[in-house]
Design a protein around this motif. Structure first.
Motif, PDB file in Angstrom:
ATOM      1  N   LYS A   1       2.191   2.498 -10.762  1.00  0.00           N
ATOM      2  CA  LYS A   1       0.336   2.436 -11.021  1.00  0.00           C
ATOM      3  C   LYS A   1      -0.477   2.803  -9.645  1.00  0.00           C
ATOM      4  N   ALA A   2       0.396   3.685  -8.826  1.00  0.00           N
ATOM      5  CA  ALA A   2      -0.314   4.279  -7.734  1.00  0.00           C
ATOM      6  C   ALA A   2      -1.074   5.569  -8.769  1.00  0.00           C
TER       7      ALA A   2
ATOM      8  N   TYR B   1       0.931  -1.454  -0.459  1.00  0.00           N
ATOM      9  CA  TYR B   1      -0.439   0.282  -0.380  1.00  0.00           C
ATOM     10  C   TYR B   1       0.544   1.513  -0.135  1.00  0.00           C
ATOM     11  N   THR B   2       0.231   2.639  -0.853  1.00  0.00           N
ATOM     12  CA  THR B   2       1.072   3.691  -0.782  1.00  0.00           C
ATOM     13  C   THR B   2       0.263   3.977   0.910  1.00  0.00           C
TER      14      THR B   2
ATOM     15  N   LEU C   1       6.206   9.613  -6.740  1.00  0.00           N
ATOM     16  CA  LEU C   1       5.134   8.395  -5.829  1.00  0.00           C
ATOM     17  C   LEU C   1       4.972   6.959  -6.591  1.00  0.00           C
ATOM     18  N   THR C   2       5.204   7.097  -8.011  1.00  0.00           N
ATOM     19  CA  THR C   2       5.030   5.967  -8.650  1.00  0.00           C
ATOM     20  C   THR C   2       6.109   5.294  -9.418  1.00  0.00           C
TER      21      THR C   2
ATOM     22  N   LEU D   1      -0.735   6.426   1.757  1.00  0.00           N
ATOM     23  CA  LEU D   1      -2.503   7.154   1.253  1.00  0.00           C
ATOM     24  C   LEU D   1      -3.053   6.063   2.448  1.00  0.00           C
ATOM     25  N   GLU D   2      -2.756   5.255   1.037  1.00  0.00           N
ATOM     26  CA  GLU D   2      -4.041   4.100   0.908  1.00  0.00           C
ATOM     27  C   GLU D   2      -3.581   3.176   2.983  1.00  0.00           C
ATOM     28  N   LEU D   3      -2.403   3.102   2.986  1.00  0.00           N
ATOM     29  CA  LEU D   3      -2.271   2.557   4.206  1.00  0.00           C
ATOM     30  C   LEU D   3      -3.071   3.719   5.939  1.00  0.00           C
ATOM     31  N   ALA D   4      -3.139   4.500   5.212  1.00  0.00           N
ATOM     32  CA  ALA D   4      -3.967   5.454   5.770  1.00  0.00           C
ATOM     33  C   ALA D   4      -5.325   5.435   6.199  1.00  0.00           C
TER      34      ALA D   4
END
Lengths: 242, 294
Positions: A200-201, A52-53, A194-195, A55-58
């Protein structure tokens, strides 16, 4: 019958009895769980699954905090009706970076394993804010504070380093840039590196409020990613029958 | 504990039940064996488990597991079930795939099938936004009326469902309302004038004494390129008709001003990768026959 009389030794010695009980009850675990760690056929290699990125983890942490798993599963079972409704059944590899997994067992609401990209960000925003404004019969509570609460990104790096201990391949670079990446992904601007770190985020203003990263940004980023990592056009079903 | 001769059957005088022959400080244990029906079930289960191990995947080995007599797997099972479902629907699905959208609507049998399949798919995939009956809500288009943003013909609907609106798909419907206020293109007073002018286009009440000529001029310079000189919209751009009193985001001055300030650009996902062609076809026919199809 003499064999049956041997239990006297267990009944007369509590230590031997305890050891005997432990051996008996560990059989279940040893036989059912241990092989899953070494059997090649249970550890499937699947392309595309990434950690997870930040942000996704958050967002995932908010998912846990709000108890979404109490009503939503993330596990499409290999049953006809499930596949017809939700799409391809879930693969073990799709939750390989989940600690703990969110398979769930309660479905007051629909399964969310492939909810990513199914509805628009605006729908998610409005639905989290007031579910019945969109789905009149819904029994889901509203979560209006998510869009109003700024996301706390201070401890994401610590969370990631703990996950790294558990085997999630977060590099030192990823961990040190956690807060930067989280902010970059929640914006319509160019997300920078980031990517590179997370292939593919997708970066965009998920939460809809310009200039501020809210909890809604994080949760919607997480929801919009769910189930989208594996490309089932290239996944070989027949090679993975089990 | 004192041991007594196990060959002598001891019977508890109080209950009439045999004892186990064990005695602790004068207390004896009653021998109440498990009921026979329970034991029968236990042993039957044990015997059944041997059969299960032979027939089904069971014993973990070094790198794999015993696959059982018939090579059963839950994934193989669901694949077989999906195939039998495909075979069951096969004739009608083939008929759907072979027919053009217009032909489907002319053939009552095909239409019934398409609408039934479309309705089922609509319930899970489309209803969360467009409402269970396609009535829509603020920001999510009503599919029952004959007012279409991107076209209400069968082919238009099929393209919108397949590729979505601003979905990020290469063939998605694209084009959005600019943020005239946020990006500093129009001043607050100008937005107020043009909002009133837009209200006047469909005969809605406006602020008293607004300058219609000034509003019209701002409209012509900023809005007419997409919404047309008369505000009737353009389906190629997805720009709504502003004269028909049908509003996606609300037809009061506050909603219009909000749209002018921040722009509008709601997203509809692309379904081409999620749903198969037949389902999209059925959905197209279903949506087209909801009431407003052109």
């Amino acid at each position: 019958m003499s064999l049956w009389q041997k239990h006297a030794i267990f009944e007369k010695n509590s230590i031997i009895l305890i050891i005997g009980v432990l051996i008996m009850i560990s059989f279940g675990g040893l036989i059912e769980i241990l092989p899953l760690f070494y059997l090649k056929s249970t550890i499937e290699k699947v392309d595309g699954v990434r950690p997870y990125t930040p942000l996704e983890l958050a967002g995932r942490n908010i998912y846990l905090r709000e108890g979404c798993y109490n009503c939503h599963s993330q596990m499409i079972r290999s049953l006809r009706d499930e596949v017809e409704r939700y799409g391809h059944y879930s693969l073990a590899a799709e939750s390989m970076y989940d600690h703990p997994f969110q398979w769930g067992s309660k479905r007051n609401g629909p399964d969310l394993a492939r909810v990513g990209n199914k509805y628009s960000d605006e729908w998610q925003r409005q639905h989290l804010n007031d579910p019945r404004s969109l789905v009149p019969g819904s029994i889901m509570p509203g979560y209006p504070w998510l869009a109003k609460t700024e996301l706390d990104t201070n401890h994401l790096d610590q969370h990631m380093s703990v996950l790294a201990l558990e085997g999630v391949p977060y590099s030192a670079d990823m961990i040190s840039k956690a807060a930067i990446d989280a902010k970059a992904q929640a914006s319509d601007e160019d997300p920078g590196e980031l990517t590179k770190r997370y292939p593919k985020a997708v970066a965009r203003n998920f939460g809809g409020r310009p200039g501020v990263v809210t909890e809604a940004d994080a949760l919607i980023a997480y929801l919009q990613m769910l189930g989208t990592q594996v490309d089932f056009k290239i996944y070989d079903d027949k090679a993975n029958l089990r | 504990m004192s041991s007594t001769n196990p060959n002598v059957k001891m019977v508890d005088s109080h209950t009439g039940t045999a004892t186990t022959g064990h005695e602790w400080d004068g207390i004896q244990e009653l021998n109440t064996p498990l009921p026979r029906w329970w034991l029968i079930i236990l042993w039957a289960s044990v015997i059944w488990s041997f059969g299960y191990v032979v027939v089904y995947p069971a014993i973990p080995l070094v790198s794999s597991f015993t696959t059982g007599m018939f090579g059963w797997s839950s994934r193989g099972d669901v694949a077989a079930e999906l195939n039998s479902l495909k075979a069951l629907r096969g004739p009608m699905v083939n008929a759907l795939n072979g027919a053009t959208l217009a032909d489907i609507e002319k053939d009552p049998k095909l239409l019934t099938f398409a609408r039934a399949q479309g309705k089922a798919a609509f319930g899970d995939n489309c209803a969360p936004c467009h409402g269970a009956g396609g009535g829509g809500s603020k920001g999510f288009a009503n599919l029952n009326d004959d007012d279409w943003l991107w076209g209400g013909k069968l082919e238009d609907i099929q393209a919108t469902i397949s590729f979505g609106v601003r979905s990020g798909h290469g063939k998605a419907r694209d084009g959005s309302m600019p943020a005239f206020g946020r990006d500093g293109i129009l001043k607050t007073a100008e937005m107020s004038q043009v909002a009133d002018y837009v209200l006047s286009l469909s005969g809605l009440p406006t602020d008293k004494g607004f300058d219609k000529a000034a509003g019209a001029k701002i409209f012509e310079e900023n809005c007419a390129a997409c919404h047309g000189p008369e505000g009737k919209g353009d389906m190629a751009l997805g720009s709504p008709n502003l004269t028909d009193k049908i509003w996606l985001f609300g037809g009061d001055k506050a909603s219009i001003t909000e749209g002018l300030t921040n722009g509008r650009g709601n997203v509809m996902p692309a379904w081409v990768d999620r749903l198969d062609d037949t389902t999209i076809k059925a959905l197209t026919v279903y949506v087209h026959t909801l009431g407003g199809g052109k």
